[in-house]
Structures are given as C-alpha cells and as structure tokens.
Design a protein around this motif. Structure first.
Motif, PDB file in Angstrom:
ATOM      1  N   ALA A  94       0.827  -1.210   0.000  1.00  0.00           N
ATOM      2  CA  ALA A  94       0.000   0.000   0.000  1.00  0.00           C
ATOM      3  C   ALA A  94       0.860   1.258   0.000  1.00  0.00           C
ATOM      4  N   VAL A  95       1.976   1.231   0.703  1.00  0.00           N
ATOM      5  CA  VAL A  95       2.920   2.364   0.698  1.00  0.00           C
ATOM      6  C   VAL A  95       3.420   2.613  -0.722  1.00  0.00           C
ATOM      7  N   ASP A  96       3.824   1.555  -1.407  1.00  0.00           N
ATOM      8  CA  ASP A  96       4.303   1.667  -2.789  1.00  0.00           C
ATOM      9  C   ASP A  96       3.222   2.274  -3.682  1.00  0.00           C
ATOM     10  N   ALA A  97       2.018   1.733  -3.604  1.00  0.00           N
ATOM     11  CA  ALA A  97       0.938   2.204  -4.474  1.00  0.00           C
ATOM     12  C   ALA A  97       0.583   3.651  -4.182  1.00  0.00           C
ATOM     13  N   HIS A  98       0.522   4.015  -2.906  1.00  0.00           N
ATOM     14  CA  HIS A  98       0.173   5.389  -2.525  1.00  0.00           C
ATOM     15  C   HIS A  98       1.192   6.376  -3.090  1.00  0.00           C
ATOM     16  N   LEU A  99       2.472   6.098  -2.906  1.00  0.00           N
ATOM     17  CA  LEU A  99       3.494   7.036  -3.367  1.00  0.00           C
ATOM     18  C   LEU A  99       3.532   7.120  -4.886  1.00  0.00           C
ATOM     19  N   ARG A 100       3.346   6.012  -5.561  1.00  0.00           N
ATOM     20  CA  ARG A 100       3.396   6.049  -7.035  1.00  0.00           C
ATOM     21  C   ARG A 100       2.231   6.855  -7.612  1.00  0.00           C
ATOM     22  N   PRO A 172       4.990  14.736  -1.681  1.00  0.00           N
ATOM     23  CA  PRO A 172       5.012  15.652  -2.837  1.00  0.00           C
ATOM     24  C   PRO A 172       5.571  17.035  -2.523  1.00  0.00           C
ATOM     25  N   GLU A 173       5.632  17.407  -1.252  1.00  0.00           N
ATOM     26  CA  GLU A 173       6.129  18.725  -0.898  1.00  0.00           C
ATOM     27  C   GLU A 173       7.651  18.820  -0.975  1.00  0.00           C
ATOM     28  N   TRP A 174       8.343  17.690  -0.909  1.00  0.00           N
ATOM     29  CA  TRP A 174       9.811  17.773  -0.880  1.00  0.00           C
ATOM     30  C   TRP A 174      10.510  16.852  -1.867  1.00  0.00           C
ATOM     31  N   TRP A 175       9.821  15.818  -2.364  1.00  0.00           N
ATOM     32  CA  TRP A 175      10.489  14.860  -3.247  1.00  0.00           C
ATOM     33  C   TRP A 175      10.564  15.392  -4.675  1.00  0.00           C
ATOM     34  N   HIS A 176      11.713  15.204  -5.319  1.00  0.00           N
ATOM     35  CA  HIS A 176      11.899  15.580  -6.725  1.00  0.00           C
ATOM     36  C   HIS A 176      12.597  14.438  -7.445  1.00  0.00           C
ATOM     37  N   ALA A 177      12.058  14.054  -8.587  1.00  0.00           N
ATOM     38  CA  ALA A 177      12.602  12.921  -9.338  1.00  0.00           C
ATOM     39  C   ALA A 177      14.041  13.165  -9.768  1.00  0.00           C
ATOM     40  N   THR A 178      14.409  14.423  -9.960  1.00  0.00           N
ATOM     41  CA  THR A 178      15.778  14.710 -10.395  1.00  0.00           C
ATOM     42  C   THR A 178      16.797  14.477  -9.294  1.00  0.00           C
ATOM     43  N   ALA A 179      16.355  14.464  -8.042  1.00  0.00           N
ATOM     44  CA  ALA A 179      17.283  14.306  -6.923  1.00  0.00           C
ATOM     45  C   ALA A 179      17.331  12.868  -6.405  1.00  0.00           C
ATOM     46  N   GLN A 180      16.250  12.121  -6.603  1.00  0.00           N
ATOM     47  CA  GLN A 180      16.165  10.769  -6.043  1.00  0.00           C
ATOM     48  C   GLN A 180      15.151   9.967  -6.829  1.00  0.00           C
ATOM     49  N   ILE A 182      12.185   7.351  -7.538  1.00  0.00           N
ATOM     50  CA  ILE A 182      11.001   7.012  -6.748  1.00  0.00           C
ATOM     51  C   ILE A 182      11.145   5.636  -6.126  1.00  0.00           C
ATOM     52  N   ASP A 183      11.868   4.724  -6.798  1.00  0.00           N
ATOM     53  CA  ASP A 183      12.065   3.394  -6.234  1.00  0.00           C
ATOM     54  C   ASP A 183      12.859   3.461  -4.928  1.00  0.00           C
ATOM     55  N   LEU A 184      13.876   4.330  -4.883  1.00  0.00           N
ATOM     56  CA  LEU A 184      14.654   4.480  -3.652  1.00  0.00           C
ATOM     57  C   LEU A 184      13.806   5.108  -2.553  1.00  0.00           C
ATOM     58  N   LEU A 185      12.992   6.098  -2.919  1.00  0.00           N
ATOM     59  CA  LEU A 185      12.092   6.702  -1.944  1.00  0.00           C
ATOM     60  C   LEU A 185      11.158   5.656  -1.353  1.00  0.00           C
ATOM     61  N   ILE A 186      10.559   4.837  -2.211  1.00  0.00           N
ATOM     62  CA  ILE A 186       9.591   3.836  -1.754  1.00  0.00           C
ATOM     63  C   ILE A 186      10.268   2.805  -0.862  1.00  0.00           C
ATOM     64  N   SER A 187      11.439   2.325  -1.270  1.00  0.00           N
ATOM     65  CA  SER A 187      12.109   1.311  -0.451  1.00  0.00           C
ATOM     66  C   SER A 187      12.515   1.882   0.904  1.00  0.00           C
ATOM     67  N   THR A 188      12.892   3.171   0.929  1.00  0.00           N
ATOM     68  CA  THR A 188      13.241   3.810   2.200  1.00  0.00           C
ATOM     69  C   THR A 188      12.007   3.929   3.092  1.00  0.00           C
TER      70      THR A 188
END
Length: 200
Positions: A94-100, A172-180, A182-188
């Motif tokens: 559910a965490v993965d699906a929500h963030l994606r 969404p307020e702080w994450w940017h695809a150019t910096a990290q 999404i797979d790393l964000l989700i696994s973290t």
C-alpha cells in the motif's frame, strides 16, 4: 502557467477536471483561478461554467476524484497480492501504491493532499466522506497485522495509521525525481514503516 495535467480525459469536462487538478497542485486552492484552469484545459473560461456551477463545485469534484483514484489504485495493488500475504507485507504494498499514484500517476491525488486544509467547510465535508473510505483500508491493514502477528500490538493503531498516511501525503512537498529515484524513496519508506511496525 501550470503544466499540462496528468490523466486528462477525452471530453471537455474531463479536460477541465484534469486542468483543475494540475492548477490546484501547482498553485493551491486560494490562488487557483478559473481563467488559469481554462487556459490549461485549452478552453475559454465561460466553458467551465457550462459543466460546473461554481469554482467550489469544480474543486470539490477534483478532490473527490483524487480520493477515488488513490483508493482504487491502492485497492488494486492489494488485490493483486497472493492469498495469505502477511498484513505487514500488504502495508508495504500500500505504501508503494500510494506514493506512485501521488508522485507519478495523478495530479488529482496530489491536489487532495496539498489543498485539503484550505477548503471551505462544505467541500471539506464532501472530501471527508471519501477520505474516510481510504482510511478504512489502512485501519483494516493494521488491525489484520496485529491479529496475524506481523504488526506489534504495543502501539496505538490509530496513531500509526495517521502517522503513516501523513508522512506519505507530505512526500510531494519535498520529493523531486531529479534528486532521487522514486524506487529508492519507496524502499526507504517501506524500511522505516516495516521497522516501526514489525512485531518482535
């Protein structure tokens, strides 16, 4: 000007909804003007009133669609898991699906999380009903985990649920695809949540 919306529909009404989601995501409720929405939808401003009685009616539908989109995406991800999957593993799915859905798939979901606190009371009530259905999914996941032994029982389930959803909604307020990625964000996120919820 707001970028073209993700998930646009084919008809003018769907284009207006998608444009409103993009403008709300970028500018917020207070600064979102119907002229901006019409421009992103590539329509004249009066066309908006053909489909929606007011700005508030348009915003309310965007927010409701956003909640429904998020709930459907998470539910489908959970339904795709093999029978007997431990509840803690289901939480991580559910965490993965929500963030994606928030970060890659839908301006509607992001519009909800960024504007929920700015809405008029009547719109907030409508959105609240949809939100309650989404929270019910997480309430069931945590309850199932405490029953099957995969989630610790010495934590308050409501607090756990609110902390998890709050953290996911803030991404969404702080994450940017150019910096990290999404797979790393989700696994973290999954690692943090798994460590916090796992039963000894």
């Amino acid at each position: 000007m707001a970028r073209p919306a993700r998930n646009p529909g084919n008809g003018s009404r769907d284009r207006i909804l998608a444009a409103a989601a993009a403008v709300l995501t970028e500018k917020g409720y207070a600064a979102a003007r119907l002229t901006d929405i019409a421009e992103v939808a590539q329509l004249r401003a009066p066309a908006v009133y053909y489909y929606f009685d007011s700005r508030e009616a348009l915003v309310a539908e965007v927010m409701i669609v956003g909640q429904q989109w998020l709930r459907r995406h998470v539910t489908e991800a959970l339904d795709a898991l093999p029978p007997g999957t431990a509840a803690l593993d289901r939480v991580c799915t559910a965490v993965d699906a929500h963030l994606r859905v928030e970060l890659e798939l839908s301006d509607f979901a992001t519009a909800v999380t960024r504007n929920a606190g700015q809405l008029p009371a009547d719109v907030r009530t409508q959105v609240g009903r949809e939100s309650a259905q989404y929270h019910a999914i997480w309430r069931a996941l945590i309850s199932e985990g405490q029953s099957d032994g995969s989630i610790r029982t010495d934590i308050d389930p409501r607090s756990a649920r609110m902390l998890i959803i709050g953290a996911l909604n803030w991404a969404p307020e702080w994450w940017h695809a150019t910096a990290q990625s999404i797979d790393l964000l989700i696994s973290t996120a999954q690692s943090f949540i798994r460590a916090g919820l796992s039963a000894p």
